[in-house]
Design a protein around this motif. Structure first.
Motif, short mmCIF file in Angstrom:
data_model
loop_
_atom_site.label_atom_id
_atom_site.label_comp_id
_atom_site.label_asym_id
_atom_site.label_seq_id
_atom_site.Cartn_x
_atom_site.Cartn_y
_atom_site.Cartn_z
N ASN A 96 -29.14 -48.41 -10.79
CA ASN A 96 -28.23 -47.81 -11.76
C ASN A 96 -27.19 -46.99 -10.99
O ASN A 96 -27.14 -47.03 -9.77
CB ASN A 96 -28.99 -46.93 -12.76
N CYS A 97 -26.36 -46.25 -11.68
CA CYS A 97 -25.29 -45.51 -11.03
C CYS A 97 -25.67 -44.06 -10.75
O CYS A 97 -24.80 -43.19 -10.59
CB CYS A 97 -24.02 -45.60 -11.87
N ASP A 98 -26.94 -43.78 -10.68
CA ASP A 98 -27.41 -42.45 -10.32
C ASP A 98 -26.85 -42.08 -8.94
O ASP A 98 -26.95 -42.83 -7.99
CB ASP A 98 -28.94 -42.46 -10.29
N ALA A 99 -26.30 -40.91 -8.83
CA ALA A 99 -25.63 -40.51 -7.59
C ALA A 99 -26.56 -40.47 -6.39
O ALA A 99 -26.14 -40.60 -5.25
CB ALA A 99 -24.98 -39.14 -7.78
N ALA A 100 -27.83 -40.30 -6.61
CA ALA A 100 -28.77 -40.18 -5.49
C ALA A 100 -29.48 -41.50 -5.21
O ALA A 100 -30.59 -41.53 -4.73
CB ALA A 100 -29.80 -39.09 -5.78
N ASN A 101 -28.81 -42.61 -5.46
CA ASN A 101 -29.57 -43.85 -5.48
C ASN A 101 -30.09 -44.33 -4.13
O ASN A 101 -31.09 -45.02 -4.08
CB ASN A 101 -28.80 -44.96 -6.20
N ASP A 102 -29.43 -44.03 -3.03
CA ASP A 102 -30.04 -44.40 -1.75
C ASP A 102 -30.18 -43.19 -0.80
O ASP A 102 -30.53 -43.35 0.35
CB ASP A 102 -29.27 -45.53 -1.06
N TRP A 103 -29.88 -42.01 -1.30
CA TRP A 103 -30.08 -40.76 -0.55
C TRP A 103 -29.21 -40.68 0.71
O TRP A 103 -29.53 -39.99 1.66
CB TRP A 103 -31.56 -40.56 -0.19
N VAL A 104 -28.11 -41.43 0.69
CA VAL A 104 -27.15 -41.35 1.79
C VAL A 104 -25.78 -41.09 1.17
O VAL A 104 -25.36 -41.80 0.26
CB VAL A 104 -27.12 -42.68 2.59
N ASN A 105 -25.08 -40.09 1.69
CA ASN A 105 -23.85 -39.65 1.03
C ASN A 105 -22.66 -40.56 1.25
O ASN A 105 -21.76 -40.62 0.41
CB ASN A 105 -23.47 -38.24 1.53
N ASP A 106 -22.61 -41.26 2.37
CA ASP A 106 -21.40 -42.02 2.67
C ASP A 106 -21.51 -43.51 2.38
O ASP A 106 -20.68 -44.30 2.83
CB ASP A 106 -20.95 -41.77 4.12
#
Ligand SMILES: [Zn+2]
Length: 198
Positions: A96-106
């Motif tokens: 989904n489009c959850d901001a923390a989806n792969d725990w990498v910011n870039d």
């Protein structure tokens, strides 16, 4: 050729026709064989609750190293699985489009996996997606990069979860290697590969 099943993980046990791991504190084990469940490969991650002697990853023989496979013949499956082994997630995370989806910011947030050879730019979740990342599902020819954030996360995983690998003598010459022409690859690779040719 013997077939192996992802759910059973039987490729990792000699009693089941596979091969037992080398000491997983000192070696990243890679098992190569025929996997019947349709995946290209699979890996543990550093927090997986599995026995110590099952740490490492598995790659279907058709996709390992350079092969004549049309889509996955450039060895990138192993790169992807090493990413998982060092705690990387897929860019779409839980899908989904959850901001923390792969725990990498870039790594831009992706809604789902990409396949084949997409043409840049591709968009989802209001970002231009990094489909050319090793942790996506595109063909090997389109898979070219880790982000700096992913590299940092892998270094952190090595330090926190797999520190003994950094003290391994695996880059030295194992006692059983005596042929001069084998010294070079053994010394240049941290990885040790218990091949399975069955
Ligand atoms: Zn994956």
């Amino acid at each position: 050729m013997t077939s192996f099943f992802t759910a059973l993980d039987n490729i990792k046990r000699s009693e089941d026709g596979g091969a037992d791991a080398w000491d997983t504190d000192s070696y990243l084990n890679i098992w190569v064989g025929r996997i019947t469940t349709g995946v290209l490969g699979y890996s543990d991650n550093p927090t997986a609750n599995i026995p110590d002697d099952e740490h490492g990853f598995v790659v279907g023989f058709q996709y390992f190293g350079e092969s004549d496979h049309e889509n996955y013949g450039m060895g990138k499956t192993a790169v992807h699985e090493i990413g998982h082994y060092l705690n990387l997630k897929h860019p779409w995370g839980s899908g989904n489009c959850d901001a923390a989806n792969d725990w990498v910011n870039d790594t831009p947030i992706s809604e789902d996996a990409y396949y084949g050879n997409p043409v840049h730019p591709q968009n989802s979740c209001e970002t231009v997606d990094m489909f050319m990342n090793y942790m996506d599902y595109v063909d090997d020819s389109s898979m070219v990069m880790f982000s700096q954030g992913q590299v940092d996360r892998m270094h952190y995983a090595l330090d926190i979860f797999r520190p003994t690998l950094q003290e391994s003598n695996g880059c030295g010459v194992p006692y059983l290697v005596t042929q001069p022409d084998l010294l070079m690859p053994v010394q240049s690779l941290l990885l040790t590969v218990p091949y399975i040719w069955i």
